[in-house]
Write a protein that holds these residues in place. Structure first.
Motif, short mmCIF file in Angstrom:
data_model
loop_
_atom_site.label_atom_id
_atom_site.label_comp_id
_atom_site.label_asym_id
_atom_site.label_seq_id
_atom_site.Cartn_x
_atom_site.Cartn_y
_atom_site.Cartn_z
N ILE A 84 0.86 -1.19 0.00
CA ILE A 84 0.00 0.00 0.00
C ILE A 84 0.89 1.23 0.00
O ILE A 84 1.79 1.36 0.83
CB ILE A 84 -0.92 0.03 1.24
N LYS A 85 0.63 2.13 -0.96
CA LYS A 85 1.33 3.42 -0.97
C LYS A 85 0.36 4.47 -1.47
O LYS A 85 -0.08 4.43 -2.62
CB LYS A 85 2.56 3.37 -1.86
N MET A 86 0.01 5.41 -0.61
CA MET A 86 -0.90 6.50 -0.99
C MET A 86 -0.25 7.83 -0.63
O MET A 86 0.26 8.00 0.48
CB MET A 86 -2.24 6.36 -0.27
N ILE A 87 -0.27 8.75 -1.58
CA ILE A 87 0.28 10.08 -1.38
C ILE A 87 -0.87 11.06 -1.20
O ILE A 87 -1.78 11.11 -2.02
CB ILE A 87 1.16 10.52 -2.58
N GLN A 88 -0.81 11.82 -0.12
CA GLN A 88 -1.85 12.82 0.18
C GLN A 88 -3.24 12.19 0.19
O GLN A 88 -4.19 12.70 -0.39
CB GLN A 88 -1.79 13.97 -0.82
N ALA A 89 -3.33 11.06 0.89
CA ALA A 89 -4.62 10.36 0.99
C ALA A 89 -5.53 11.09 1.97
O ALA A 89 -5.08 11.62 2.99
CB ALA A 89 -4.40 8.92 1.45
N ARG A 90 -6.85 11.10 1.66
CA ARG A 90 -7.83 11.78 2.49
C ARG A 90 -8.96 10.83 2.85
O ARG A 90 -9.34 9.97 2.05
CB ARG A 90 -8.42 12.99 1.74
N HIS A 91 -9.50 11.00 4.06
CA HIS A 91 -10.64 10.18 4.46
C HIS A 91 -11.85 10.60 3.62
O HIS A 91 -12.23 11.77 3.62
CB HIS A 91 -10.93 10.37 5.95
N PRO A 92 -12.49 9.66 2.91
CA PRO A 92 -13.56 10.05 1.97
C PRO A 92 -14.83 10.57 2.64
O PRO A 92 -15.64 11.22 1.97
CB PRO A 92 -13.84 8.74 1.21
N LEU A 93 -15.02 10.29 3.92
CA LEU A 93 -16.26 10.70 4.58
C LEU A 93 -16.12 12.00 5.38
O LEU A 93 -17.08 12.47 5.97
CB LEU A 93 -16.75 9.58 5.51
N ILE A 94 -14.91 12.56 5.39
CA ILE A 94 -14.70 13.84 6.08
C ILE A 94 -14.72 14.95 5.04
O ILE A 94 -14.09 14.83 3.99
CB ILE A 94 -13.35 13.84 6.82
N PRO A 95 -15.47 16.04 5.27
CA PRO A 95 -15.53 17.13 4.28
C PRO A 95 -14.14 17.62 3.88
O PRO A 95 -13.23 17.68 4.72
CB PRO A 95 -16.31 18.23 5.02
N GLU A 96 -14.00 17.95 2.61
CA GLU A 96 -12.68 18.33 2.09
C GLU A 96 -12.11 19.56 2.79
O GLU A 96 -10.91 19.70 2.93
CB GLU A 96 -12.78 18.57 0.59
N SER A 97 -12.99 20.44 3.27
CA SER A 97 -12.52 21.65 3.95
C SER A 97 -11.95 21.34 5.32
O SER A 97 -11.26 22.16 5.92
CB SER A 97 -13.68 22.64 4.08
N GLU A 98 -12.23 20.14 5.86
CA GLU A 98 -11.79 19.79 7.20
C GLU A 98 -10.74 18.69 7.22
O GLU A 98 -9.98 18.58 8.16
CB GLU A 98 -12.99 19.34 8.04
N VAL A 99 -10.71 17.87 6.17
CA VAL A 99 -9.85 16.69 6.20
C VAL A 99 -8.38 17.07 6.04
O VAL A 99 -8.04 18.07 5.40
CB VAL A 99 -10.26 15.71 5.08
N VAL A 100 -7.51 16.29 6.67
CA VAL A 100 -6.06 16.47 6.55
C VAL A 100 -5.51 15.28 5.76
O VAL A 100 -5.80 14.12 6.09
CB VAL A 100 -5.38 16.54 7.93
N SER A 101 -4.76 15.55 4.70
CA SER A 101 -4.22 14.47 3.86
C SER A 101 -2.91 13.98 4.44
O SER A 101 -2.16 14.72 5.08
CB SER A 101 -4.02 14.96 2.43
N ASN A 102 -2.62 12.68 4.21
CA ASN A 102 -1.42 12.06 4.75
C ASN A 102 -0.81 11.10 3.73
O ASN A 102 -1.52 10.55 2.87
CB ASN A 102 -1.73 11.29 6.04
N ASP A 103 0.50 10.90 3.85
CA ASP A 103 1.19 9.89 3.05
C ASP A 103 1.27 8.60 3.87
O ASP A 103 1.66 8.63 5.04
CB ASP A 103 2.61 10.35 2.71
N ILE A 104 0.92 7.49 3.26
CA ILE A 104 0.90 6.21 3.97
C ILE A 104 1.54 5.16 3.08
O ILE A 104 1.21 5.05 1.89
CB ILE A 104 -0.55 5.79 4.32
N GLU A 105 2.46 4.38 3.66
CA GLU A 105 3.10 3.29 2.92
C GLU A 105 3.34 2.12 3.86
O GLU A 105 3.80 2.29 4.99
CB GLU A 105 4.43 3.75 2.32
N ILE A 106 3.00 0.92 3.39
CA ILE A 106 3.21 -0.29 4.18
C ILE A 106 3.25 -1.47 3.23
O ILE A 106 2.59 -1.47 2.18
CB ILE A 106 2.08 -0.48 5.23
N GLY A 107 4.06 -2.48 3.59
CA GLY A 107 4.06 -3.72 2.83
C GLY A 107 5.33 -4.01 2.06
O GLY A 107 5.46 -5.08 1.48
N LYS A 108 6.28 -3.05 2.03
CA LYS A 108 7.52 -3.31 1.31
C LYS A 108 8.69 -3.38 2.30
O LYS A 108 9.26 -4.45 2.51
CB LYS A 108 7.76 -2.23 0.26
N ASP A 109 9.07 -2.26 2.88
CA ASP A 109 10.17 -2.25 3.85
C ASP A 109 9.73 -2.71 5.23
O ASP A 109 10.55 -3.11 6.04
CB ASP A 109 10.79 -0.85 3.94
#
Length: 782
Positions: free
Chosen positions: A298-323
Motif C-alpha cells: 500500500i502506498k498512498m500520497i496525500q490520501a484523504r478520508h472520503p467521509l470527512i468534508p474536504e474543507s476539514e480533512v487532513v491528507s497524509n502519506d501512507i506506505e506499508i508492505g515493502k520495507d
C-alpha cells in the motif's frame, strides 16, 4: 467481507453516497449492493470500468441516462398474459429511446478509448419496431391517441359529435329558463350531462334526477330531451374503452415477444448507470485510479478520508508492505490515530470495490483476501462483556481467520486492562500477526510500545503530530517517529505552576524520560530536515530551470550565429562577384576606347568612379559584419535598446553596474555585459501613461519558463496549464517546459491533448534526456 467489519470502517455510509449519484432505480439498486471483491482479476476489471466512466465524464461532462425506467414488472406481467396500461407502454417506449441515445452517445465518443463501454452498448438491442408501434398509439401524456386505429378514430369522432349536440340542447335551457336554474351552466353527474335546477322547478324539465346539493335547494337533472343522447354517448364511451383495450392488448403482445431483450437491455443500462455512479463519486472526491497489486503493498500520497468534508480533512502519506509489514501509531487520544486507521481500511475496501481512492495519482493498493478490524468500543451489553473482553473476543476471532494476505487493523490494542499487562499482550499479538506475514496497522497510547518498533525489523513507529503551541492536534501522520504524551507541555501552556510540573518530572522513571527526550529530539530533527529539504528542493528546481534556460539560449545563439555568418559570407561573396564583373566590364570598355584612340578625360573619370563605387560597396559589406563602436554615447540609460555584440542579439538596458558594465535584459534573462560590447539602437522613449496591457506584460515578465504539474489533480493541472500559457505568451516566450512526471501517463496524455488543440502552440515533444526525459513535455509557442 464481514458486515460487522464493513460497518466499523463506515463502508455503508460510503455506499449511500454512491447510491445518490445513480440516476435510475436499477442503478441505485446495483450501487446499494456494491461489495469488495478478493478476486484480483475482477478488481482490475472493475477499476478499468470505473476509469472509463471517469474519462467520459471528464471529456463529455455527462452520460445521457434520462427517460430510462425499470421495466421488470411490466415485462413480467406481459409474459404471464396480463394487459399493460398505456403508461407502462409509454415507459417501455421512453426506455427504448433512452437506450438508443446511450448507445449512440458512447459510439460517437472519440476523445478517449472506451472499449468496455462500447462492448456493453453493442449488446443493447434498439427494438425500433416496438418503439415505433408504441409511439404511433400512445402520446407523451400516456393517452391512447385517435390514430391508434381506424375504429378508435371513428368512435371518438362520434363521441365528440354527441357531446356537442347534448351541450347545444342544454345550453338552450340555460338561455331560455335561466330563472329556474341555480346557475346557468352545464355540468356532469354520474358521467351524464345535467342542469342545476332549483328544487321548486323540478317538474318544469322532466327527466332524471342524478344528484342534489347538500342543502337540497338544487337538483342536478338530466332533461328528458337529452336522455337518449346521453345513452348513446355512454354506449360510445363503452365502445371506446373496448377499442382501447384491444389496442393495448395488441401492444402488450408485441412487448411479450421482446420481453427477454427488454430485460437484457435493462441489465446493460443498469450496469452503465452503476459505472457512472462510481465515476461521479470519484470525481466528487477528486480521486485517482489506484494501481492494484497482490503483494500486500500500500502506498498512498496525500490520501484523504472520503467521509470527512474536504474543507476539514487532513491528507497524509501512507506506505506499508515493502520495507515493513506493520505500523504502530502511538500518541495521546483525539489526535487522529483512529481516523488514520479507518482511512487505510476504507480506501482498501474502495479499491477492491472498483472505486477510485481520494489520493494523488500514482497510488498503489493491494487486493487482500480479508480486511479485519477491531475499532471502537464494541462492549456487548447482551453478553455482559467488559470493553477489554469485547476487544479480546474480536481479536481472538481475527487471529483464527487471518492469513498472510490479510490487512489487520487494531485500534487501542490491549486497552481496558492493567497497562503493563495490556502492553505485553499488545506486543505479543503484534508479533504473532507480523510473523505470519499479514499487514498490520495498530494504534496504542501505551508508552511501553514506543520502543517496540525499534526492536522489530518489520515494524515501524508512527505518530500523529500535536501542536503544543495551539494545544491542538494537526492530524498529520509522522512515519518513523513515536508519539509523545505532551502532558508537561500542555499543562504548562494552560497555566499549571512550574514547580508542580518540575516535581512531576522528577517522579517519572529515568527510562521514560530518556524515551521522551529521544522522541523530542527526533521531532526537532525531523522538522529541521523537512525545512532543509524543502529549501534545497526549491533551490534545486530553480537552478535546474536556470541551467536549462541558459543552455537553450546558448544553443539558440550558436545556431543563429552560424546562420548569420553564413548569410554574411554569401552576401559578401555575391558583392565581390558583382564587383569583379563590373571591373571586368570597365576594363573591356577601356581597352575598346584605347584601341579606338577616343579616350577622353571625362570617360576616364567615369570609369574610375565605377571602380571606386564597387570598392566602397565591398567595404560596407565587411563593416556590417563587425559591431560599430563609433558615435556611441558616453553612458547608456535604463530602457535604451541596444545590440549586444557577444550574443548578436537585441536587448534592453536594465541598470548600470559600474563604469564598464551594464545589466541587460536579453529575452527572459538578465546578464552582465561589458560596455564595449554594446551598441545603441534606440534611445528610451519618453514615459507614456501606463495602459492595462503594459501592466499585464510587466507582471507576466517574471513568469518562469517551466511549469511543474506533478502531484496535481487532472482537472486542476489542465486549468493551471491554460493560465500559465497565457502568462508565457504575454511574456513573449517561444518555448516552455511542462513537468508532468511519468506516473501512469494520464497527466502526460492530458498535456499532449491540450497542446494539440491550443491555437498558440506550434509543436510539442517529450524532453531529451538532459531536459527531463519523458517526464517533461517541451512546448514551442507562436
Amino acid at each position: 467481507m464481514d458486515q460487522k467489519i464493513l460497518k466499523q470502517l463506515e463502508f455503508p455510509k460510503l455506499i449511500k453516497q454512491i447510491v445518490d449519484h445513480a440516476e435510475t432505480t436499477r442503478g441505485k439498486e446495483a450501487a446499494a449492493k456494491l461489495m469488495p471483491s478478493a478476486d484480483f482479476e475482477e478488481v482490475i476489471r472493475w477499476q478499468n470500468e470505473t476509469d472509463e466512466a471517469v474519462q467520459v465524464l471528464r471529456t463529455q461532462g455527462h452520460m445521457p441516462l434520462g427517460g430510462i425506467h425499470d421495466l421488470r414488472g411490466s415485462t413480467k406481467r406481459a409474459k404471464i398474459g396480463g394487459m399493460l396500461s398505456a403508461t407502462e407502454l409509454l415507459e417501455i417506449s421512453d426506455t427504448l429511446r433512452g437506450s438508443k441515445r446511450v448507445k449512440n452517445f458512447v459510439q460517437d465518443i472519440d476523445e478517449v478509448d472506451t472499449p468496455i463501454l462500447v462492448e456493453l452498448v453493442e449488446q443493447i438491442e434498439p427494438l425500433s419496431n416496438l418503439e415505433k408501434e408504441i409511439h404511433m398509439c400512445i402520446d407523451q401524456d400516456g393517452k391512447v391517441i385517435d390514430s391508434a386505429s381506424q375504429g378508435l378514430r371513428r368512435i371518438r369522432s362520434q363521441i365528440r359529435s354527441l357531446e356537442s349536440s347534448i351541450r347545444d340542447r342544454l345550453e338552450g335551457y340555460t338561455r331560455t329558463s335561466s330563472s329556474k336554474l341555480s346557475d346557468a351552466i352545464v355540468t356532469i353527474r354520474n358521467e351524464r350531462y345535467v342542469l342545476p335546477v332549483k328544487s321548486e322547478h323540478r317538474g318544469s324539465f322532466g327527466g332524471i334526477v342524478h344528484d342534489s346539493s347538500s342543502s337540497g335547494q338544487t337538483l342536478f337533472i338530466e332533461p328528458q330531451a337529452v336522455v337518449e343522447l346521453n345513452n348513446k354517448l355512454q354506449a360510445s364511451k363503452v365502445e371506446e374503452q373496448q377499442e382501447i383495450e384491444r389496442i393495448l392488448t395488441r401492444l402488450t403482445e408485441l412487448v411479450q415477444q421482446e420481453a427477454e431483450l427488454l430485460e437484457h437491455n435493462g441489465d446493460i443500462l443498469q450496469k452503465i448507470d452503476f459505472l457512472f455512479a462510481k465515476g461521479k463519486y470519484g470525481q466528487q472526491l477528486r480521486a485517482a485510479k489506484p494501481e492494484m497489486n497482490h503483494d500486500g503493498y500500500i502506498k498512498m500520497i496525500q490520501a484523504r478520508h472520503p467521509l470527512i468534508p474536504e474543507s476539514e480533512v487532513v491528507s497524509n502519506d501512507i506506505e506499508i508492505g515493502k520495507d515493513y509489514r506493520a505500523i504502530l501509531i502511538t500518541g495521546p487520544n483525539t489526535g487522529g490515530k483512529t481516523v488514520t486507521l479507518k482511512l487505510v481500511g476504507l480506501c482498501t475496501l474502495m479499491a477492491q470495490s472498483g472505486l477510485q481512492v481520494p489520493a494523488l495519482d500514482g497510488c498503489q493498493l493491494a487486493v487482500f483476501d480479508h480486511v479485519f478490524a477491531d475499532i471502537g468500543d464494541e462492549q456487548s451489553i447482551e453478553q455482559n462483556l467488559s470493553t477489554f473482553s469485547s476487544h479480546m473476543t474480536n481479536i481472538a476471532s481475527i487471529i483464527e481467520r487471518f492469513n498472510s494476505n490479510s490487512l489487520v487493523l487494531f485500534d487501542e490494542l490491549g486497552a481496558g486492562t492493567d497497562p503493563q499487562e495490556g502492553a505485553g499482550l499488545a506486543m505479543s499479538i503484534l508479533d504473532y500477526v507480523v510473523n505470519r506475514n499479514a499487514r498490520v496497522i495498530a494504534t496504542t497510547h501505551y508508552p511501553e510500545l514506543k520502543a517496540y518498533g525499534y526492536n522489530r525489523e518489520q515494524v515501524i513507529n508512527a505518530s500523529v503530530e500535536f501542536d503544543v503551541e495551539t494545544l491542538q492536534p494537526t492530524y498529520r501522520l509522522l512515519i518513523g517517529v513515536p508519539g509523545r504524551s505532551n502532558a508537561f507541555e500542555i499543562s504548562g501552556r494552560i497555566g499549571l505552576k512550574s514547580e508542580i510540573i518540575d516535581q512531576a518530572k522528577t517522579m517519572i522513571h529515568e527510562d521514560s524520560r530518556s524515551v521522551e527526550n529521544m522522541i523530542a529530539s527526533l521531532e526537532t530533527s525531523r522538522k529541521q530536515a523537512e525545512k532543509d529539504f524543502e529549501e534545497a528542493e526549491e533551490i534545486l528546481q530553480e537552478s535546474e530551470g536556470i541551467r536549462e534556460e541558459l543552455k537553450r539560449e546558448y544553443d539558440r545563439y550558436l545556431a543563429k550565429k552560424e546562420d548569420y555568418q553564413e548569410a554574411a559570407k554569401k552576401k559578401a561573396q555575391k558583392i565581390v562577384d558583382q564587383a569583379e564583373q563590373e571591373a571586368e566590364t570597365i576594363l573591356q570598355e577601356l581597352r575598346q576606347m584605347k584601341s579606338s584612340a577616343e579616350i577622353k578625360e571625362h570617360q576616364l573619370i567615369d570609369a574610375r568612379k565605377k571602380i571606386s563605387d564597387q570598392k566602397e560597396a565591398l567595404q560596407d559589406t565587411n563593416q556590417k559584419q563587425q559591431i560599430e563602436t563609433t558615435n556611441q554615447p558616453d553612458e547608456f540609460e535604463p530602457g535604451d535598446e541596444v545590440h549586444v555584440a557577444s550574443f548578436n542579439q537585441k536587448g534592453q538596458i536594465v541598470s548600470q553596474l559600474n563604469d564598464n558594465e551594464y545589466e541587460v535584459q536579453l529575452g527572459i534573462m538578465k546578464m552582465k555585459v561589458p560596455k564595449k560590447q554594446l551598441q545603441l539602437i534606440k534611445r528610451k522613449e519618453k514615459e507614456k501613461k501606463t495602459t492595462p496591457m503594459a501592466t499585464v506584460r510587466g507582471r507576466q515578465s517574471h513568469v518562469k519558463t517551466e511549469l511543474d504539474l506533478r502531484g496535481e489533480r487532472y482537472e486542476d493541472a489542465l486549468h493551471r496549464l491554460e493560465k500559465y500559457l497565457d502568462d508565457a505568451l504575454l511574456a513573449g516566450y517561444h518555448q516552455v517546459s511542462i513537468i508532468h512526471g511519468k506516473g501512469t501517463g494520464a497527466l502526460m496524455k492530458g498535456v499532449h491533448a491540450f497542446a494539440r488543440k491550443h491555437r498558440s502552440i506550434n509543436s510539442y515533444h517529450l524532453g531529451h534526456p538532459n531536459e527531463g526525459g519523458s517526464g517533461v513535455t517541451i512546448l514551442s509557442l507562436k
